[in-house]
Each structure stands twice: as structure tokens, then as C-alpha cells.
Design an enzyme around this catalytic site. Structure first.
Site, PDB file in Angstrom:
ATOM      1  N   ASP A  60       4.782   6.251  -5.592  1.00 28.61           N
ATOM      2  CA  ASP A  60       4.442   7.760  -5.658  1.00 28.61           C
ATOM      3  C   ASP A  60       3.429   7.924  -4.842  1.00 28.61           C
ATOM      4  O   ASP A  60       2.920   9.193  -4.702  1.00 28.61           O
ATOM      5  CB  ASP A  60       4.783   8.246  -6.741  1.00 28.61           C
ATOM      6  CG  ASP A  60       3.819   7.673  -8.086  1.00 28.61           C
ATOM      7  OD1 ASP A  60       3.081   6.910  -7.574  1.00 28.61           O
ATOM      8  OD2 ASP A  60       3.893   8.424  -9.179  1.00 28.61           O
ATOM      9  N   SER A  61       2.322   7.068  -4.479  1.00 29.35           N
ATOM     10  CA  SER A  61       1.273   7.240  -3.729  1.00 29.35           C
ATOM     11  C   SER A  61       1.407   8.022  -2.385  1.00 29.35           C
ATOM     12  O   SER A  61       0.677   8.289  -1.831  1.00 29.35           O
ATOM     13  CB  SER A  61       0.340   5.907  -3.537  1.00 29.35           C
ATOM     14  OG  SER A  61       1.615   4.970  -2.748  1.00 29.35           O
ATOM     15  N   ASP A  80       9.445   3.734  -6.731  1.00 27.74           N
ATOM     16  CA  ASP A  80       8.588   4.579  -8.129  1.00 27.74           C
ATOM     17  C   ASP A  80       9.440   5.588  -8.584  1.00 27.74           C
ATOM     18  O   ASP A  80      10.161   6.212  -7.888  1.00 27.74           O
ATOM     19  CB  ASP A  80       7.345   4.745  -7.455  1.00 27.74           C
ATOM     20  CG  ASP A  80       6.208   4.225  -8.073  1.00 27.74           C
ATOM     21  OD1 ASP A  80       6.368   3.466  -9.157  1.00 27.74           O
ATOM     22  OD2 ASP A  80       5.045   4.589  -7.549  1.00 27.74           O
ATOM     23  N   GLU A 129      -3.103  -1.985 -12.724  1.00 27.49           N
ATOM     24  CA  GLU A 129      -3.759  -1.387 -11.962  1.00 27.49           C
ATOM     25  C   GLU A 129      -5.285  -1.172 -12.686  1.00 27.49           C
ATOM     26  O   GLU A 129      -5.417  -0.593 -13.885  1.00 27.49           O
ATOM     27  CB  GLU A 129      -3.519  -0.005 -11.341  1.00 27.49           C
ATOM     28  CG  GLU A 129      -4.263   0.801 -10.560  1.00 27.49           C
ATOM     29  CD  GLU A 129      -3.606   1.954  -9.878  1.00 27.49           C
ATOM     30  OE1 GLU A 129      -2.328   1.999 -10.001  1.00 27.49           O
ATOM     31  OE2 GLU A 129      -4.025   2.473  -9.161  1.00 27.49           O
ATOM     32  N   GLU A 134       5.490   3.945 -15.195  1.00 27.35           N
ATOM     33  CA  GLU A 134       4.117   3.885 -15.709  1.00 27.35           C
ATOM     34  C   GLU A 134       4.441   3.853 -17.268  1.00 27.35           C
ATOM     35  O   GLU A 134       4.799   4.702 -17.741  1.00 27.35           O
ATOM     36  CB  GLU A 134       3.249   4.816 -15.024  1.00 27.35           C
ATOM     37  CG  GLU A 134       3.133   4.749 -13.458  1.00 27.35           C
ATOM     38  CD  GLU A 134       2.155   5.797 -12.934  1.00 27.35           C
ATOM     39  OE1 GLU A 134       1.601   6.406 -13.552  1.00 27.35           O
ATOM     40  OE2 GLU A 134       2.057   5.564 -11.680  1.00 27.35           O
TER      41      GLU A 134
HETATM   42  O1  KIV Z   1       2.314   4.528  -5.943  1.00 30.56           O
HETATM   43  C1  KIV Z   1       1.774   3.207  -5.654  1.00 30.56           C
HETATM   44  O2  KIV Z   1       1.642   3.026  -4.502  1.00 30.56           O
HETATM   45  C2  KIV Z   1       1.480   2.384  -6.851  1.00 30.56           C
HETATM   46  C3  KIV Z   1       0.729   1.249  -6.431  1.00 30.56           C
HETATM   47  C4  KIV Z   1      -0.783   1.629  -6.263  1.00 30.56           C
HETATM   48  C5  KIV Z   1       0.768   0.050  -7.505  1.00 30.56           C
HETATM   49  O3  KIV Z   1       1.838   2.550  -7.890  1.00 30.56           O
END
Ligand code: KIV
Length: 271
Positions: A43-44, A82, A182, A114
Site C-alpha cells: 500500500d506504499s 497488501d 519494519e 498490519e
Molecule cells: O507497503 C509496503 O510497501 C510495505 C513494505 C514497506 C513492507 O508494507
């Protein structure tokens, strides 16, 4: 394609697991060609693709859309999708439906969520019960940014340290097959990795985790901000604008297109 069993064995054998994020067809293709073990459609993407300040506005539709594109570019790599903020927090039924969509429509092999508090353990158990592999994520969990009070390293005092360690153990018991760690001290990354039989994948969690993950745009130097844990292997945030500026200048100066880029057949009289 590698799978949950392969990753468990890699941990047992001491072979490091490499995960990289990807968000579209070309990035999926590039990371697969580079030989990563796992692709994460994180979700980044809210920040590096959609330009949001954080990950909270990312929707299930966003992740679905991008997971499908990544799958088209990477047909032989294990993909984790995610679960966005509030897509696994409302009810167990909705959680299962959302996780299933990422697999059936998105083409992912597993989902990630998460946190490690009791309601998250319930969510993990429910998704695993649907035969969907789950990756958990502890430490600096970006979806909890408003509660954590910013992007800060977690587990720096004994209480937090032990709490995260305890949650990691419960996550393994709940059935997750992998754990992303993280933004935690290396000592905690080491302790958790030694205490669990499922692989740990670190991002800013030191060198002792069973694997490492970085965001595609960070590896390529496409972002302006560089946290301590990021190593850039290219500086595309400089190279891309330079290339485009070059194109702009050549068009303005009438240097593009030059002869080699122009169709100039002799036009025949007849068809
Ligand atoms: O959303 C993402 O890219 C992540 C990574 C930073 C582990 O959760």
C-alpha cells in the site's frame, strides 16, 4: 514459482529471502527478471504512485488494479497483496471477502495485513481458514501512523520490545506464514527471527532477519526522501528529469526528430 513451503525451507537453510515491491506491469517484469523471491504489491503505492502523504487513502480497488498489472508482468513470481487500511478491521466476513478478492481477481498468492493485537490475530486466523496464506507486519506499521505519532522506530524500550516480541509469537501461532518487521532495533529483529519458525522479512530491522524488503522506488532512487535503512542502487530522480529535459530541448531546438527517426518512403503512384 516459489511458495510458502519454499520460504520456510529457505529460512531453515539460512538462505536469504528477497522481497521487492512492484505496482505495475513494467515494475513487475523488471523485479521478476532481476530474480526476486517475492513481489509485494504494497500500500506504499499510495505514496510512491498516487502521491498521497501516507498509505491511509489506499483502497482495495487500488490494490486490486495494481496487483492485476503486476501479475501480467510477473507470471512466475509469488505475489503478496497488501490489505489496505480498514479492509480487515470491520468484520471477519468483510475481511475474508476482501482477502479472497485479492487472490481470485487480483492474482495474488497471499495477502499482508498490519498489527498484532487480538483482533488482528482473529483476522489472520479467519483468512488462513479460507486457505489464503497471510503475511503479518509488525513494528513501524504505517497504517497506524496517527496512533504511533509519526514514522518512528518502534521497540526502543523494554516494554515495547517485549510487546512486539510477544505479538510476533502470537502471529506465528495464529497461522501467518511470514512476518514483515519494519523500523525496529536490530536486536529485536534478531530476537524475533531466532524465536520464530516462520521467516521474517526486514525493512529497517537490521541484518539478522531471514530476508529483506525494499520499496522499488527507493532502490531506484526515485523518491526525494531517503530514510536511513534505504540503500539506493540508482538515482532515477535525477536521471528521469534530465532525460525529459533533453527531449524538450531537442524539440524546441528542432534537433528531434532527426532523419533516423522519420518515415520517409518514396510515395508510390499506385496502391
Ligand atoms: O507497503 C509496503 O510497501 C510495505 C513494505 C514497506 C513492507 O508494507
Amino acid at each position: 514459482m516459489k511458495n510458502v513451503k519454499t520460504f520456510k525451507k529457505m529460512k531453515k537453510d539460512g538462505s536469504k529471502i528477497v522481497m521487492v515491491t512492484a505496482y505495475d506491469y513494467p515494475s513487475g517484469k523488471f523485479v521478476q527478471e532481476a530474480g526476486v523471491d517475492i513481489i509485494l504489491v504494497g500500500d506504499s503505492l499510495g505514496m510512491v504512485i498516487l502521491g498521497y502523504e501516507d498509505t491511509l487513502k489506499v483502497t482495495l480497488e487500488n490494490i486490486l488494479h495494481h496487483t492485476k498489472a503486476v501479475r501480467r508482468g510477473a507470471n512466475s513470481t509469488f505475489i503478496i497483496a497488501d490489505m489496505p487500511f480498514m479492509t480487515y478491521n470491520l468484520s471477519i466476513e468483510q475481511t475474508k471477502i476482501n482477502a479472497a478478492l485479492l487472490i481470485t481477481e487480483g492474482g495474488a498468492n497471499a495477502v499482508k495485513l498490519e498489527g498484532g493485537k487480538p483482533s488482528r490475530l482473529d483476522a489472520i486466523r479467519a483468512i488462513v481458514d479460507c486457505e489464503i496464506p497471510v503475511v503479518a507486519h509488525l513494528g513501524l506499521t504505517p497504517q497506524s501512523i496517527n496512533v504511533l505519532g509519526g514514522y518512528r522506530v518502534q521497540g526502543k524500550n523494554k516494554v515495547e520490545f517485549n510487546e512486539i516480541l510477544d505479538q510476533a509469537k502470537k502471529i506465528e501461532k495464529a497461522g501467518a506464514f511470514m512476518l514483515v518487521l519494519e523500523g525496529i532495533p536490530e536486536e529485536l529483529g534478531k530476537k524475533i527471527s531466532e524465536s520464530l519458525s516462520i521467516p521474517t522479512i526486514g525493512i529497517g530491522a537490521g541484518k539478522f532477519t531471514d530476508g529483506q524488503v525494499l520499496v522499488y522506488h527507493d532502490i531506484l532512487g526515485m523518491t526525494d526522501f531517503k530514510p536511513k535503512f534505504v540503500k539506493r542502487y540508482a538515482v532515477l530522480n535525477k536521471d528521469i528529469p534530465i532525460s525529459i529535459k533533453h527531449f524538450v530541448a531537442e524539440v524546441k531546438d528542432r534537433n528531434f526528430p532527426s532523419e533516423e527517426y522519420i518515415y520517409n518512403p518514396i510515395i508510390k503512384e499506385e496502391k
